[in-house]
Design a protein around this motif. Structure first.
Motif, PDB file in Angstrom:
ATOM      1  N   LEU A 175      30.773 -59.525 -13.976  1.00  0.00           N
ATOM      2  CA  LEU A 175      31.943 -58.833 -13.438  1.00  0.00           C
ATOM      3  C   LEU A 175      32.168 -57.500 -14.131  1.00  0.00           C
ATOM      4  O   LEU A 175      32.817 -56.616 -13.592  1.00  0.00           O
ATOM      5  CB  LEU A 175      33.191 -59.710 -13.605  1.00  0.00           C
ATOM      6  CG  LEU A 175      33.273 -60.913 -12.683  1.00  0.00           C
ATOM      7  CD1 LEU A 175      34.331 -61.872 -13.177  1.00  0.00           C
ATOM      8  CD2 LEU A 175      33.593 -60.484 -11.276  1.00  0.00           C
ATOM      9  N   GLN A 176      31.654 -57.390 -15.357  1.00  0.00           N
ATOM     10  CA  GLN A 176      31.826 -56.155 -16.099  1.00  0.00           C
ATOM     11  C   GLN A 176      30.744 -55.190 -15.652  1.00  0.00           C
ATOM     12  O   GLN A 176      29.637 -55.189 -16.165  1.00  0.00           O
ATOM     13  CB  GLN A 176      31.731 -56.461 -17.606  1.00  0.00           C
ATOM     14  CG  GLN A 176      31.923 -55.258 -18.502  1.00  0.00           C
ATOM     15  CD  GLN A 176      33.310 -54.677 -18.406  1.00  0.00           C
ATOM     16  OE1 GLN A 176      34.217 -55.296 -17.874  1.00  0.00           O
ATOM     17  NE2 GLN A 176      33.489 -53.476 -18.903  1.00  0.00           N
ATOM     18  N   GLN A 177      31.078 -54.395 -14.658  1.00  0.00           N
ATOM     19  CA  GLN A 177      30.091 -53.444 -14.168  1.00  0.00           C
ATOM     20  C   GLN A 177      30.705 -52.058 -14.177  1.00  0.00           C
ATOM     21  O   GLN A 177      31.923 -51.903 -14.045  1.00  0.00           O
ATOM     22  CB  GLN A 177      29.705 -53.772 -12.725  1.00  0.00           C
ATOM     23  CG  GLN A 177      28.982 -55.075 -12.565  1.00  0.00           C
ATOM     24  CD  GLN A 177      28.696 -55.347 -11.118  1.00  0.00           C
ATOM     25  OE1 GLN A 177      28.374 -54.446 -10.366  1.00  0.00           O
ATOM     26  NE2 GLN A 177      28.815 -56.578 -10.719  1.00  0.00           N
ATOM     27  N   ASN A 178      29.866 -51.063 -14.290  1.00  0.00           N
ATOM     28  CA  ASN A 178      30.373 -49.698 -14.301  1.00  0.00           C
ATOM     29  C   ASN A 178      30.601 -49.152 -12.901  1.00  0.00           C
ATOM     30  O   ASN A 178      31.342 -48.215 -12.704  1.00  0.00           O
ATOM     31  CB  ASN A 178      29.395 -48.783 -15.039  1.00  0.00           C
ATOM     32  CG  ASN A 178      29.398 -49.091 -16.519  1.00  0.00           C
ATOM     33  OD1 ASN A 178      30.427 -49.446 -17.074  1.00  0.00           O
ATOM     34  ND2 ASN A 178      28.259 -48.985 -17.164  1.00  0.00           N
TER      35      ASN A 178
ATOM     36  N   TYR B  79      31.747 -57.312  -6.414  1.00  0.00           N
ATOM     37  CA  TYR B  79      32.704 -58.288  -6.934  1.00  0.00           C
ATOM     38  C   TYR B  79      32.786 -59.520  -6.062  1.00  0.00           C
ATOM     39  O   TYR B  79      33.008 -60.637  -6.551  1.00  0.00           O
ATOM     40  CB  TYR B  79      34.080 -57.634  -7.094  1.00  0.00           C
ATOM     41  CG  TYR B  79      34.062 -56.571  -8.151  1.00  0.00           C
ATOM     42  CD1 TYR B  79      34.183 -55.231  -7.833  1.00  0.00           C
ATOM     43  CD2 TYR B  79      33.869 -56.908  -9.480  1.00  0.00           C
ATOM     44  CE1 TYR B  79      34.130 -54.260  -8.813  1.00  0.00           C
ATOM     45  CE2 TYR B  79      33.809 -55.948 -10.457  1.00  0.00           C
ATOM     46  CZ  TYR B  79      33.942 -54.630 -10.119  1.00  0.00           C
ATOM     47  OH  TYR B  79      33.888 -53.670 -11.093  1.00  0.00           O
TER      48      TYR B  79
ATOM     49  N   MET C 183      37.899 -58.948 -21.907  1.00  0.00           N
ATOM     50  CA  MET C 183      36.773 -58.145 -21.426  1.00  0.00           C
ATOM     51  C   MET C 183      37.228 -56.688 -21.368  1.00  0.00           C
ATOM     52  O   MET C 183      38.306 -56.403 -20.846  1.00  0.00           O
ATOM     53  CB  MET C 183      36.368 -58.641 -20.035  1.00  0.00           C
ATOM     54  CG  MET C 183      34.949 -58.338 -19.683  1.00  0.00           C
ATOM     55  SD  MET C 183      34.489 -58.915 -18.064  1.00  0.00           S
ATOM     56  CE  MET C 183      34.385 -60.640 -18.286  1.00  0.00           C
ATOM     57  N   PRO C 184      36.423 -55.780 -21.901  1.00  0.00           N
ATOM     58  CA  PRO C 184      36.917 -54.395 -22.024  1.00  0.00           C
ATOM     59  C   PRO C 184      37.059 -53.711 -20.668  1.00  0.00           C
ATOM     60  O   PRO C 184      36.069 -53.418 -20.019  1.00  0.00           O
ATOM     61  CB  PRO C 184      35.852 -53.714 -22.885  1.00  0.00           C
ATOM     62  CG  PRO C 184      34.629 -54.525 -22.705  1.00  0.00           C
ATOM     63  CD  PRO C 184      35.057 -55.915 -22.445  1.00  0.00           C
ATOM     64  N   ASP C 185      38.283 -53.475 -20.292  1.00  0.00           N
ATOM     65  CA  ASP C 185      38.616 -52.628 -19.155  1.00  0.00           C
ATOM     66  C   ASP C 185      37.802 -52.960 -17.908  1.00  0.00           C
ATOM     67  O   ASP C 185      37.040 -52.141 -17.398  1.00  0.00           O
ATOM     68  CB  ASP C 185      38.421 -51.153 -19.511  1.00  0.00           C
ATOM     69  CG  ASP C 185      39.246 -50.267 -18.587  1.00  0.00           C
ATOM     70  OD1 ASP C 185      39.042 -49.051 -18.577  1.00  0.00           O
ATOM     71  OD2 ASP C 185      40.103 -50.809 -17.858  1.00  0.00           O
ATOM     72  N   MET C 186      38.031 -54.173 -17.405  1.00  0.00           N
ATOM     73  CA  MET C 186      37.295 -54.577 -16.211  1.00  0.00           C
ATOM     74  C   MET C 186      37.687 -53.681 -15.049  1.00  0.00           C
ATOM     75  O   MET C 186      38.865 -53.431 -14.818  1.00  0.00           O
ATOM     76  CB  MET C 186      37.650 -56.029 -15.882  1.00  0.00           C
ATOM     77  CG  MET C 186      36.723 -56.646 -14.881  1.00  0.00           C
ATOM     78  SD  MET C 186      37.337 -58.186 -14.232  1.00  0.00           S
ATOM     79  CE  MET C 186      37.282 -59.200 -15.654  1.00  0.00           C
ATOM     80  N   LYS C 187      36.721 -53.222 -14.329  1.00  0.00           N
ATOM     81  CA  LYS C 187      36.883 -52.392 -13.134  1.00  0.00           C
ATOM     82  C   LYS C 187      37.629 -51.094 -13.418  1.00  0.00           C
ATOM     83  O   LYS C 187      38.260 -50.535 -12.525  1.00  0.00           O
ATOM     84  CB  LYS C 187      37.656 -53.155 -12.052  1.00  0.00           C
ATOM     85  CG  LYS C 187      36.861 -54.262 -11.408  1.00  0.00           C
ATOM     86  CD  LYS C 187      37.764 -54.930 -10.390  1.00  0.00           C
ATOM     87  CE  LYS C 187      36.956 -55.718  -9.423  1.00  0.00           C
ATOM     88  NZ  LYS C 187      37.771 -56.268  -8.375  1.00  0.00           N
ATOM     89  N   PHE C 188      37.637 -50.637 -14.626  1.00  0.00           N
ATOM     90  CA  PHE C 188      38.280 -49.366 -15.001  1.00  0.00           C
ATOM     91  C   PHE C 188      39.763 -49.355 -14.663  1.00  0.00           C
ATOM     92  O   PHE C 188      40.327 -48.289 -14.405  1.00  0.00           O
ATOM     93  CB  PHE C 188      37.604 -48.174 -14.291  1.00  0.00           C
ATOM     94  CG  PHE C 188      36.212 -47.928 -14.758  1.00  0.00           C
ATOM     95  CD1 PHE C 188      35.139 -48.125 -13.913  1.00  0.00           C
ATOM     96  CD2 PHE C 188      35.961 -47.522 -16.057  1.00  0.00           C
ATOM     97  CE1 PHE C 188      33.851 -47.911 -14.344  1.00  0.00           C
ATOM     98  CE2 PHE C 188      34.661 -47.300 -16.499  1.00  0.00           C
ATOM     99  CZ  PHE C 188      33.612 -47.491 -15.636  1.00  0.00           C
TER     100      PHE C 188
END
Lengths: 170, 433
Positions: free
Chosen positions: B33-36, B49, A117-122
């Motif tokens: 879960l993939q949120q900005n 989360y 998953m791309p860069d979860m939670k930055f």
């Protein structure tokens, strides 16, 4: 060599007897006696010891006859996967369906999605930015961790006249 | 995702369709879960989360409950109960309106009660259902009054708005605010409904009760901390102390149990005491520990109930002394008992261990005596798990354990899938709030 060594090591009780004056025979003979002489009878294949096989019980005969057929295609030999004990086809379908849906789709695909998953939670972005910021501070000769959050000179505080009698709570 | 769950109610569904619906819901909840932003919200839904992981856990556990009980698929009402329960739980975990959260929190009791009464085994299930309802509803009605008063005072029902208002409230209300959720968790003094409900519930009921419904109490404490801007006060300290000591007593009670399901139920009380303490102390490590413990306990406790049921089908009894010697007769089942007993006792490297370690430092920070109690609880947790494994598996097989077929495919699949949430240990960034 091993026989000699073993013999010498097992002479403890005989060495005790040497305290008295004894003839060497007392040491020599027991030493030689340690060698075991093994002999077997002649192998005469003509004479054999026969053992009468035990007679099978009736129950054993019955069970042997019942379970003789181990053909997998035989209806009686079918064991269910547990989903549908009565229906063979439905049971086969549910087993393969749930194995595909849970293991292939859920575990493998889901695990792949979660892992990549791309860069979860930055998290990666934060680490990159932190290193870039450290590099910038090193280049400019600034402290790596500054006790001041912002430059104090850039903060314009009101004068005492502007504050007046206003209570300041920190 | 919620439309997927409730849509399955209206379409022509079979048991397999319901199962696939749960699998898809789990995957979709993972994608949430993939949120900005750390949380996203609109008028009705709010996702952070914490809530997304709880939604993921509820979908997984409903799937596992379905897979573990294929014999119940004859009755369509069984699948309906599970679907409704999963939907209600997903809604409860995703509400941004505090009154709606309360409504779905209470609504989850109804399908649970239907599962216990409809598919339980003994006549005592009626009393167990009554205990569960009365305890939960009795503790949550005062909460409803306080919530309505609080929303009228602040002029909003949105959790985000309430969080930023910052009005104070009388300290004695802490008991009322936390009360409903402490009964749900349960905390030691309010735990009497739990052994009854768990023991009398069918397998799916036990799995969902232990796996996710207890966590609803933990999530409720988290929501109340946000809505009322609560910080640990003198009343909270009493609650935390009672919770920790109660958890210690519950772990010692496990050593006295004869019924295997009752033992697993009391072990849940011990684990949930860690969750309540971590959440009420409201520190980052405490909340993280609570989240990790909830996820790990959800999977491991559910697996232990599965194992108890599979052992029951082999030995036709729930009494631990009567099902001894399982290692001789069913070694695969024995291996599964070993693995999940190790996970339940927080042996490394498991998520349970991470949760217990994180909360230890938070408790020590508050008072070193709480850390001492935590240490005792960890020790006795190891002891009752070893007692459980050894009593069931070691020794000469009892006369009740007759020879039979090995574990079926769905049993092995169910136990294997219970290990999957525990592999989230390798995705540690999930738990950083």
């Amino acid at each position: 060599m091993a026989v000699v060594l073993r013999s010498l090591c097992r002479q403890g009780r005989h060495f005790r007897n040497l305290s008295g004056i004894q003839s060497p025979r007392i040491v020599v003979v027991p030493t030689l006696k340690q060698v075991a002489l093994i002999s077997t009878s002649k192998k005469d294949k003509g004479i054999g010891a026969t053992v009468e096989p035990m007679e099978k019980s009736d129950e054993l005969k019955r069970l042997t006859e019942r379970f003789e057929n181990t053909d997998k295609d035989n209806e009686e030999n079918w064991t269910s996967y547990g989903y549908e004990p009565g229906d063979r086809d439905s049971d086969w379908f549910y087993h393969h369906f749930f194995m595909f849906a849970t293991v292939t789709v859920g575990v493998c695909w889901g695990g792949f999605i979660l892992s990549y998953m791309p860069d979860m939670k930055f998290a990666d972005w934060c680490q990159r930015e932190a290193f870039l910021e450290l590099e910038r501070r090193e280049r400019q000769g600034l402290p790596l961790v500054d006790p001041n959050y912002t430059n104090p000179e850039s903060i314009a505080l009101p004068s005492d006249e502007d504050i007046g009698e206003q209570e300041i709570i920190i | 995702m919620i439309s997927l769950i409730f849509g399955s109610l209206f379409l022509y569904f079979s048991w397999g369709t319901v199962g696939f619906c749960f699998i898809l819901s789990s995957l979709v909840s993972m994608s949430l879960l993939q949120q900005n932003f750390s949380s996203s919200m609109n008028m009705y839904f709010s996702l952070n989360y914490f809530s997304v992981l709880m939604i993921f856990l509820s979908c997984i556990l409903c799937l596992l409950a379905l897979v573990s009980t294929p014999y119940e698929k004859v009755a369509s009402s069984y699948s309906i109960c599970l679907l409704v329960l999963c939907g209600v739980l997903s809604l409860a975990f995703s509400m941004s309106n505090i009154i709606l959260f309360y409504i779905f929190f209470e609504a989850s009791l109804i399908p649970t009660l239907m599962l216990i009464i409809g598919w339980g085994y003994q006549p005592e299930r009626l009393q167990a259902g009554s205990y569960m309802m009365l305890y939960t509803v009795g503790a949550s009605l005062p909460l409803l009054v306080v919530l309505i008063w609080w929303c009228v005072e602040n002029g909003s029902m949105s959790i985000l708005m309430l969080k930023n208002m910052g009005f104070s409230f009388p300290i004695f209300l802490t008991v009322v605010i936390y009360g409903a959720f402490l009964v749900k968790l349960p905390m030691y003094s309010f735990h009497l409904w739990l052994p009854k409900a768990h023991v009398e519930a069918p397998l799916a009921g036990s799995m969902i009760l232990a796996g996710i419904l207890l966590k609803l109490g933990g999530y409720g404490i988290f929501v109340m901390n946000n809505s009322f801007c609560m910080s640990p006060n003198s009343v909270s300290l009493v609650i935390i102390s009672l919770s920790m000591w109660g958890g210690f007593l519950a772990t010692m009670m496990c050593l006295r149990q004869v019924d295997v399901k009752a033992l697993v139920a009391y072990s849940s009380v011990g684990h949930m005491s860690i969750v309540s303490s971590g959440l009420i102390l409201d520190q980052t490590w405490g909340v993280t520990s609570a989240l990790i413990t909830m996820l790990a306990h959800g999977a491991s406790s559910s697996a232990l109930f599965c194992l108890a049921y599979f052992s029951y089908t082999k030995s036709h009894t729930r009494n631990i002394p009567y099902m001894k010697g399982m290692l001789q007769m069913y070694p695969i089942l024995s291996f599964a008992w070993f693995v999940f007993c190790c996970i339940n006792m927080a042996a490394p490297p498991t998520l349970n261990l991470v949760g217990e370690l994180l909360v230890s430092s938070v408790l020590w920070n508050y008072s070193y005596l709480l850390a001492v109690v935590m240490g005792l609880m960890v020790f006795f947790s190891a002891s009752y798990n070893m007692y459980l494994y050894s009593s069931i598996n070691h020794g000469f097989h009892s006369n009740y354990l007759t020879g039979g077929t090995e574990l079926k495919s769905f049993e092995k699949l169910s136990l294997f899938l219970h290990l999957m949430p525990l592999l989230l240990l390798f995705k540690g960034t999930l738990f950083i709030l």
